[in-house]
Design a protein around this motif. Structure first.
Motif, PDB file in Angstrom:
ATOM      1  N   THR A 154      27.714  33.927  29.199  1.00 13.14           N
ATOM      2  CA  THR A 154      27.102  33.945  30.526  1.00 13.14           C
ATOM      3  C   THR A 154      26.322  35.221  30.869  1.00 13.14           C
ATOM      4  N   GLU A 155      26.086  36.103  29.911  1.00 13.25           N
ATOM      5  CA  GLU A 155      25.310  37.312  30.221  1.00 13.25           C
ATOM      6  C   GLU A 155      23.916  36.996  30.760  1.00 13.25           C
ATOM      7  N   PRO A 156      23.191  36.011  30.177  1.00 13.91           N
ATOM      8  CA  PRO A 156      21.867  35.697  30.737  1.00 13.91           C
ATOM      9  C   PRO A 156      21.940  35.214  32.191  1.00 13.91           C
ATOM     10  N   TYR A 157      22.975  34.469  32.501  1.00 10.07           N
ATOM     11  CA  TYR A 157      23.173  34.033  33.888  1.00 10.07           C
ATOM     12  C   TYR A 157      23.395  35.240  34.794  1.00 10.07           C
ATOM     13  N   ALA A 158      24.282  36.144  34.376  1.00  4.99           N
ATOM     14  CA  ALA A 158      24.590  37.319  35.188  1.00  4.99           C
ATOM     15  C   ALA A 158      23.363  38.205  35.381  1.00  4.99           C
ATOM     16  N   SER A 159      22.536  38.336  34.354  1.00  6.28           N
ATOM     17  CA  SER A 159      21.353  39.199  34.431  1.00  6.28           C
ATOM     18  C   SER A 159      20.319  38.672  35.419  1.00  6.28           C
ATOM     19  N   MET A 160      20.176  37.351  35.512  1.00  4.94           N
ATOM     20  CA  MET A 160      19.163  36.757  36.378  1.00  4.94           C
ATOM     21  C   MET A 160      19.698  36.391  37.757  1.00  4.94           C
ATOM     22  N   TYR A 161      21.012  36.420  37.919  1.00  4.27           N
ATOM     23  CA  TYR A 161      21.631  35.874  39.130  1.00  4.27           C
ATOM     24  C   TYR A 161      21.071  36.482  40.421  1.00  4.27           C
ATOM     25  N   LEU A 162      20.953  37.797  40.476  1.00  2.00           N
ATOM     26  CA  LEU A 162      20.535  38.442  41.722  1.00  2.00           C
ATOM     27  C   LEU A 162      19.094  38.116  42.107  1.00  2.00           C
ATOM     28  N   SER A 163      18.249  37.852  41.123  1.00  2.98           N
ATOM     29  CA  SER A 163      16.844  37.574  41.428  1.00  2.98           C
ATOM     30  C   SER A 163      16.573  36.098  41.677  1.00  2.98           C
ATOM     31  N   PRO A 165      19.300  32.897  41.499  1.00  4.08           N
ATOM     32  CA  PRO A 165      20.553  32.280  41.077  1.00  4.08           C
ATOM     33  C   PRO A 165      20.413  30.836  40.604  1.00  4.08           C
ATOM     34  N   ASP A 166      19.576  30.047  41.252  1.00  2.00           N
ATOM     35  CA  ASP A 166      19.430  28.651  40.844  1.00  2.00           C
ATOM     36  C   ASP A 166      18.800  28.533  39.459  1.00  2.00           C
ATOM     37  N   LYS A 167      17.781  29.340  39.213  1.00  6.95           N
ATOM     38  CA  LYS A 167      17.165  29.337  37.885  1.00  6.95           C
ATOM     39  C   LYS A 167      18.140  29.878  36.838  1.00  6.95           C
ATOM     40  N   ALA A 168      18.913  30.872  37.219  1.00  9.51           N
ATOM     41  CA  ALA A 168      19.859  31.483  36.287  1.00  9.51           C
ATOM     42  C   ALA A 168      20.924  30.492  35.830  1.00  9.51           C
ATOM     43  N   VAL A 169      21.389  29.686  36.741  1.00 12.30           N
ATOM     44  CA  VAL A 169      22.512  28.799  36.426  1.00 12.30           C
ATOM     45  C   VAL A 169      22.078  27.481  35.797  1.00 12.30           C
ATOM     46  N   ALA A 170      20.812  27.103  35.964  1.00  9.46           N
ATOM     47  CA  ALA A 170      20.349  25.776  35.551  1.00  9.46           C
ATOM     48  C   ALA A 170      20.671  25.415  34.097  1.00  9.46           C
ATOM     49  N   PRO A 171      20.356  26.270  33.108  1.00 11.17           N
ATOM     50  CA  PRO A 171      20.667  25.882  31.721  1.00 11.17           C
ATOM     51  C   PRO A 171      22.160  25.778  31.450  1.00 11.17           C
ATOM     52  N   PHE A 172      22.956  26.507  32.195  1.00  9.17           N
ATOM     53  CA  PHE A 172      24.408  26.440  32.020  1.00  9.17           C
ATOM     54  C   PHE A 172      24.968  25.136  32.585  1.00  9.17           C
ATOM     55  N   VAL A 173      24.385  24.685  33.674  1.00 11.46           N
ATOM     56  CA  VAL A 173      24.783  23.390  34.240  1.00 11.46           C
ATOM     57  C   VAL A 173      24.491  22.273  33.240  1.00 11.46           C
ATOM     58  N   GLU A 174      23.304  22.316  32.641  1.00 11.67           N
ATOM     59  CA  GLU A 174      22.931  21.283  31.670  1.00 11.67           C
ATOM     60  C   GLU A 174      23.824  21.325  30.432  1.00 11.67           C
ATOM     61  N   ALA A 175      24.102  22.526  29.931  1.00  9.25           N
ATOM     62  CA  ALA A 175      24.956  22.655  28.752  1.00  9.25           C
ATOM     63  C   ALA A 175      26.373  22.177  29.046  1.00  9.25           C
ATOM     64  N   ALA A 176      26.868  22.524  30.225  1.00  7.78           N
ATOM     65  CA  ALA A 176      28.222  22.110  30.602  1.00  7.78           C
ATOM     66  C   ALA A 176      28.301  20.595  30.786  1.00  7.78           C
ATOM     67  N   LYS A 177      27.269  20.016  31.378  1.00  8.23           N
ATOM     68  CA  LYS A 177      27.234  18.568  31.566  1.00  8.23           C
ATOM     69  C   LYS A 177      27.299  17.850  30.228  1.00  8.23           C
ATOM     70  N   ASN A 196      28.949  37.135  41.088  1.00  5.31           N
ATOM     71  CA  ASN A 196      28.303  35.923  40.574  1.00  5.31           C
ATOM     72  C   ASN A 196      29.255  34.798  40.193  1.00  5.31           C
ATOM     73  N   LEU A 197      30.557  35.040  40.255  1.00  5.62           N
ATOM     74  CA  LEU A 197      31.515  34.059  39.751  1.00  5.62           C
ATOM     75  C   LEU A 197      31.592  32.802  40.615  1.00  5.62           C
ATOM     76  N   LYS A 198      31.685  32.973  41.920  1.00  4.83           N
ATOM     77  CA  LYS A 198      31.862  31.815  42.789  1.00  4.83           C
ATOM     78  C   LYS A 198      30.689  30.845  42.683  1.00  4.83           C
ATOM     79  N   PHE A 199      29.470  31.372  42.612  1.00  6.67           N
ATOM     80  CA  PHE A 199      28.290  30.509  42.516  1.00  6.67           C
ATOM     81  C   PHE A 199      28.341  29.671  41.235  1.00  6.67           C
ATOM     82  N   LEU A 200      28.757  30.280  40.136  1.00  6.15           N
ATOM     83  CA  LEU A 200      28.877  29.555  38.870  1.00  6.15           C
ATOM     84  C   LEU A 200      29.891  28.427  38.981  1.00  6.15           C
ATOM     85  N   ILE A 201      31.041  28.730  39.572  1.00  2.00           N
ATOM     86  CA  ILE A 201      32.095  27.712  39.702  1.00  2.00           C
ATOM     87  C   ILE A 201      31.667  26.607  40.659  1.00  2.00           C
TER      88      ILE A 201
END
Length: 238
Positions: A154-163, A165-177, A196-201
């Motif tokens: 999740t480092e790429p998610y954490a790096s982009m989260y502040l700028s 968050p929706d774009k940062a999490v999108a590929p992780f949502v797809e991979a998890a699905k 950044n944890l709560k947004f991911l969950i």
């Protein structure tokens, strides 16, 4: 419900910087569990610059939750994990001198190697998780080699989260699905924090486990270990 596994490597790093036995890695594991952590994670490396092999043997009898051991599956690592009968082995494609994990497995290229390693762990009843990037081919490959779970890097998610968050999490949502559709459990870890944890969950509520060390131990310097663990648990409550 997502479980919190606390990575205690940084406790060992602090101890090793001075020598001796303070702070105690064993006491840290015991207190993390006492304060509500639902697992303990360690990542022993070949140079033992933080967690040592002896730490792993010392900690295991005191784990009352879940013991997750991360690392590159060398013969030494496989023997260590099977000796102590860890609950979970998380396979990470680190080089021996690598500072920290920075990428997931190419599960297609390393298919045969991973099949053999996973077979050996499953033979003794140890659950296996493969560290992967949020890449659909890597997720498919994890299912094909017989893993029980993936751990999303999740480092790429954490790096982009502040700028963004929706774009940062999108590929992780797809991979998890996809992982869920393939019957894989889903873990996540690396650079997750109170920010950044709560947004991911919220976006991936079916994550089974998050493994958090660096940020959690850093927060504990200011808030104390008990309060810090409670703060992280609040982030993952449904």
């Amino acid at each position: 419900m997502t479980r919190l596994s606390v990575n205690i490597n940084k406790i060992a790093t602090l101890r090793n910087s001075r020598g001796g036995k303070m702070p105690s890695v064993l006491d840290a594991a015991i207190y993390c569990q006492k304060f509500g952590a639902e697992g303990i994670t360690v990542h022993p490396r070949p140079d033992e610059r933080h967690i040592t092999r002896q730490d792993v043997y010392d900690i295991k009898p005191h784990i009352t939750t879940e013991f997750n051991i991360e690392g590159y599956p060398s013969e030494d690592f496989i023997r260590l994990v099977t000796d102590v009968k860890a609950d979970q082995a998380t396979l990470v494609p680190d080089q021996p001198g690598q500072l920290t994990s920075d990428h997931g497995w190419n599960t297609v290229e390393h298919h045969d190697f991973l099949v053999d390693v996973i077979r050996r762990f499953k033979a003794v009843g140890i659950r296996t998780s493969i560290f992967v990037d949020p890449d659909l081919k890597a997720v498919e490959g994890a299912a094909e080699v017989g893993a029980d779970r993936i751990e999303l890097y999740t480092e790429p998610y954490a790096s982009m989260y502040l700028s963004d968050p929706d774009k940062a999490v999108a590929p992780f949502v797809e991979a998890a699905k996809l992982a869920k559709e393939l019957g894989l459990g889903i873990n996540a870890g690396h650079d997750l924090s109170l920010k950044n944890l709560k947004f991911l969950i919220d976006k991936i509520p079916y994550i089974d486990e998050v493994s958090i060390g660096h940020a959690l131990i850093a927060d504990a310097l200011y808030m104390g270990l008990r309060d810090t663990i409670h703060e992280y648990l609040e982030c993952i409550e449904p």
